[in-house]
Design a protein around this motif. Sequence first.
Motif, PDB file in Angstrom:
ATOM      1  N   LEU A   1       1.475  20.212  11.107  1.00 49.11           N
ATOM      2  CA  LEU A   1       1.487  18.950  10.374  1.00 49.11           C
ATOM      3  C   LEU A   1       1.516  17.754  11.315  1.00 49.11           C
ATOM      4  CD1 LEU A   1       3.995  19.975   7.568  1.00 49.11           C
ATOM      5  CD2 LEU A   1       1.601  19.362   7.217  1.00 49.11           C
ATOM      6  N   LEU A   2       2.301  17.853  12.385  1.00 53.46           N
ATOM      7  CA  LEU A   2       2.398  16.745  13.338  1.00 53.46           C
ATOM      8  C   LEU A   2       1.104  16.529  14.102  1.00 53.46           C
ATOM      9  CD1 LEU A   2       5.988  17.300  14.802  1.00 53.46           C
ATOM     10  CD2 LEU A   2       5.235  15.380  13.391  1.00 53.46           C
ATOM     11  N   THR A   3       0.394  17.611  14.417  1.00 54.26           N
ATOM     12  CA  THR A   3      -0.781  17.496  15.278  1.00 54.26           C
ATOM     13  C   THR A   3      -2.092  17.305  14.518  1.00 54.26           C
ATOM     14  OG1 THR A   3      -0.959  19.909  15.359  1.00 54.26           O
ATOM     15  CG2 THR A   3       0.268  18.834  17.130  1.00 54.26           C
ATOM     16  N   VAL A   4      -2.164  17.789  13.287  1.00 57.83           N
ATOM     17  CA  VAL A   4      -3.443  17.774  12.560  1.00 57.83           C
ATOM     18  C   VAL A   4      -3.482  16.739  11.454  1.00 57.83           C
ATOM     19  CG1 VAL A   4      -5.040  19.153  11.167  1.00 57.83           C
ATOM     20  CG2 VAL A   4      -3.831  20.211  13.094  1.00 57.83           C
ATOM     21  N   LEU A   5      -2.418  16.626  10.686  1.00 53.90           N
ATOM     22  CA  LEU A   5      -2.456  15.802   9.479  1.00 53.90           C
ATOM     23  C   LEU A   5      -2.429  14.318   9.811  1.00 53.90           C
ATOM     24  CD1 LEU A   5      -2.482  15.937   6.390  1.00 53.90           C
ATOM     25  CD2 LEU A   5       0.021  15.908   6.444  1.00 53.90           C
ATOM     26  N   ARG A   6      -3.294  13.585   9.167  1.00 55.52           N
ATOM     27  CA  ARG A   6      -3.294  12.126   9.235  1.00 55.52           C
ATOM     28  C   ARG A   6      -3.089  11.603   7.831  1.00 55.52           C
ATOM     29  NH1 ARG A   6      -2.725  13.545  13.498  1.00 55.52           N
ATOM     30  NH2 ARG A   6      -3.832  13.097  15.438  1.00 55.52           N
ATOM     31  N   ASP A   7      -2.347  10.511   7.747  1.00 54.41           N
ATOM     32  CA  ASP A   7      -1.990  10.023   6.424  1.00 54.41           C
ATOM     33  C   ASP A   7      -1.870   8.510   6.478  1.00 54.41           C
ATOM     34  OD1 ASP A   7      -1.318  10.145   3.748  1.00 54.41           O
ATOM     35  OD2 ASP A   7       0.812  10.424   4.125  1.00 54.41           O
ATOM     36  N   ALA A   8      -2.055   7.898   5.328  1.00 53.34           N
ATOM     37  CA  ALA A   8      -1.888   6.449   5.215  1.00 53.34           C
ATOM     38  C   ALA A   8      -0.990   6.156   4.039  1.00 53.34           C
ATOM     39  CB  ALA A   8      -3.235   5.758   5.018  1.00 53.34           C
ATOM     40  N   ARG A   9      -0.172   5.130   4.205  1.00 59.87           N
ATOM     41  CA  ARG A   9       0.680   4.740   3.089  1.00 59.87           C
ATOM     42  C   ARG A   9      -0.169   4.108   1.995  1.00 59.87           C
ATOM     43  NH1 ARG A   9       6.178   2.000   5.558  1.00 59.87           N
ATOM     44  NH2 ARG A   9       6.655   3.611   7.103  1.00 59.87           N
ATOM     45  N   PRO A  10       0.191   4.353   0.746  1.00 51.53           N
ATOM     46  CA  PRO A  10      -0.560   3.734  -0.344  1.00 51.53           C
ATOM     47  C   PRO A  10      -0.294   2.246  -0.411  1.00 51.53           C
ATOM     48  CG  PRO A  10       1.373   4.843  -1.204  1.00 51.53           C
ATOM     49  CD  PRO A  10       1.307   5.161   0.269  1.00 51.53           C
ATOM     50  N   ALA A  11      -1.188   1.550  -1.086  1.00 51.15           N
ATOM     51  CA  ALA A  11      -0.994   0.117  -1.277  1.00 51.15           C
ATOM     52  C   ALA A  11       0.268  -0.126  -2.098  1.00 51.15           C
ATOM     53  CB  ALA A  11      -2.202  -0.485  -1.984  1.00 51.15           C
ATOM     54  N   ARG A  12       0.948  -1.216  -1.779  1.00 47.28           N
ATOM     55  CA  ARG A  12       2.170  -1.541  -2.505  1.00 47.28           C
ATOM     56  C   ARG A  12       1.853  -1.952  -3.940  1.00 47.28           C
ATOM     57  NH1 ARG A  12       6.850  -2.042   0.223  1.00 47.28           N
ATOM     58  NH2 ARG A  12       6.771  -1.994   2.491  1.00 47.28           N
ATOM     59  N   THR A  13       2.732  -1.577  -4.838  1.00 50.90           N
ATOM     60  CA  THR A  13       2.602  -1.985  -6.234  1.00 50.90           C
ATOM     61  C   THR A  13       3.583  -3.105  -6.518  1.00 50.90           C
ATOM     62  OG1 THR A  13       4.209  -0.312  -6.907  1.00 50.90           O
ATOM     63  CG2 THR A  13       1.900   0.328  -6.907  1.00 50.90           C
ATOM     64  N   ASP A  14       3.517  -3.649  -7.729  1.00 51.88           N
ATOM     65  CA  ASP A  14       4.395  -4.769  -8.075  1.00 51.88           C
ATOM     66  C   ASP A  14       5.860  -4.357  -8.147  1.00 51.88           C
ATOM     67  OD1 ASP A  14       2.197  -6.404  -8.227  1.00 51.88           O
ATOM     68  OD2 ASP A  14       1.920  -6.099 -10.392  1.00 51.88           O
ATOM     69  N   GLY A  15       6.130  -3.105  -8.385  1.00 54.22           N
ATOM     70  CA  GLY A  15       7.508  -2.637  -8.493  1.00 54.22           C
ATOM     71  C   GLY A  15       7.550  -1.132  -8.439  1.00 54.22           C
ATOM     72  N   PRO A  16       8.753  -0.570  -8.417  1.00 53.98           N
ATOM     73  CA  PRO A  16       8.874   0.891  -8.362  1.00 53.98           C
ATOM     74  C   PRO A  16       8.413   1.523  -9.657  1.00 53.98           C
ATOM     75  CG  PRO A  16      11.010  -0.118  -8.707  1.00 53.98           C
ATOM     76  CD  PRO A  16      10.056  -1.239  -8.452  1.00 53.98           C
ATOM     77  N   PRO A  17       8.016   2.791  -9.611  1.00 52.98           N
ATOM     78  CA  PRO A  17       7.627   3.466 -10.847  1.00 52.98           C
ATOM     79  C   PRO A  17       8.768   3.463 -11.852  1.00 52.98           C
ATOM     80  CG  PRO A  17       7.030   4.775  -8.926  1.00 52.98           C
ATOM     81  CD  PRO A  17       7.902   3.651  -8.440  1.00 52.98           C
ATOM     82  N   SER A  18       8.423   3.316 -13.121  1.00 54.38           N
ATOM     83  CA  SER A  18       9.437   3.237 -14.158  1.00 54.38           C
ATOM     84  C   SER A  18       9.784   4.627 -14.660  1.00 54.38           C
ATOM     85  CB  SER A  18       8.948   2.369 -15.315  1.00 54.38           C
ATOM     86  OG  SER A  18       9.862   2.410 -16.379  1.00 54.38           O
ATOM     87  N   LEU A  19      10.949   5.127 -14.264  1.00 56.05           N
ATOM     88  CA  LEU A  19      11.384   6.439 -14.749  1.00 56.05           C
ATOM     89  C   LEU A  19      11.637   6.396 -16.255  1.00 56.05           C
ATOM     90  CD1 LEU A  19      13.896   7.486 -11.959  1.00 56.05           C
ATOM     91  CD2 LEU A  19      11.466   7.986 -12.126  1.00 56.05           C
TER      92      LEU A  19
END
Length: 398
Positions: free
Chosen positions: A172-190
């Motif tokens: 995972l450390l050597t192969v996987l690349r990832d990007a954070r998602p775009a920010r939303t207006d607020g946290p998901p509503s549980l």
Amino acid sequence: MFWATGVLAYVIAIFHRQSLGVSSIEAAARLGIGAAGLSTLAMLQILVYAAMQVPVGVLVDRIGSKRMLVAGAAVMACGELVFALSEGLLPGVAGRALIGCGDAMTFISVIRLVNLHFPAHRNPVMVQLTGLIGQLGAIASAVPLIHSLHTYGWTPTFMGAAGLGVLSVILLLTVLRDARPARTDGPPSLKAAWAEPGTRLGMWTHAATQCSAAAFLLLWGYPFLVQGQGLDPSTAGVLLSTLTLCGMACGPLLGYLAGRFPFHRSRMVLIVIGTTTGAWTAVLAWPGRAPLWLLVLLVVVLAANGPGSMIGFDYARTFNPAARIGAATGIVNGGGFVASVSVIALVGITLELIGETDLDAFRWAFAVQYPIWALGAVQVLRYRGKARRLLLSTQPGG
């Protein structure tokens, strides 16, 4: 490549998750515990997994899949190491709790990779394929793990399992690349996700369809087949592998049918519940030990439980906007594993109260599944009506 690496991490996570099921007899002897103690090990592992679902669903949107997957693999490796060195109940519980915690970080993170790297129209197929390939870990935790336990013993076997976790971290450390998602207006509503009837339809779908096969694979199937039905360990391992292989074959079919006939998804769920109930009734009511063909039929029917439970995630996707899909998925997944914990615990408590692990004791123990199936079917019917009315008012054909 990114998805493949994530799926490999998921395969290893499934191996860790189900390693207790085929080692339960050895675990009881090693840790000096009975049926209730075995239930505690499995129950705590799944409780930790279930409790982590919603927090992980929120965290993965904030820090990304790679960090969550690396953390999960590392925690599971530590859990297997603790379990390998355990000689009593408390360290055994600690090891399984760590495994449950790390396992909880894996599936949702891989699903996010699917959403990130594949177009929307391919997502349902890739989610089903992810679950299908992940079952290779269940196969590896059956016959190979049994062979290793009998050949090399407890500590080397689970030290090797810890080594698999370290390998997962490195990949995972050597192969996987990832990007954070775009920010939303607020946290998901549980609250909003929970209020959505489609979310609860998915939760009860996952709970009612998954619990029997999960309890069978995670803990009680192997002792039931060996101690209750009198099969030798290798035959029991083959049956557990057959369950997993048939589930892998069934997954794409149910995925296709759910996508092709979305308005009939709940009927598929009820068929899975009904056939599972019927197969167990035939086995438990058989006078004496069930013939091998009937046990094969049981595991083939149980094989549809896992793919059937995946329909619950499709409900979460259908009825929730993207902003709260993580929370909804966590609720669905957590509900299914709470049901599995309930079955595992009730079977163990029943066996402990009876004080035996013979066939008659297992008959009474596995009978605890009937109220859970009944409740699940009633709730599926209840929320199906609510969800259909909502969906028909906005999107006919769901």
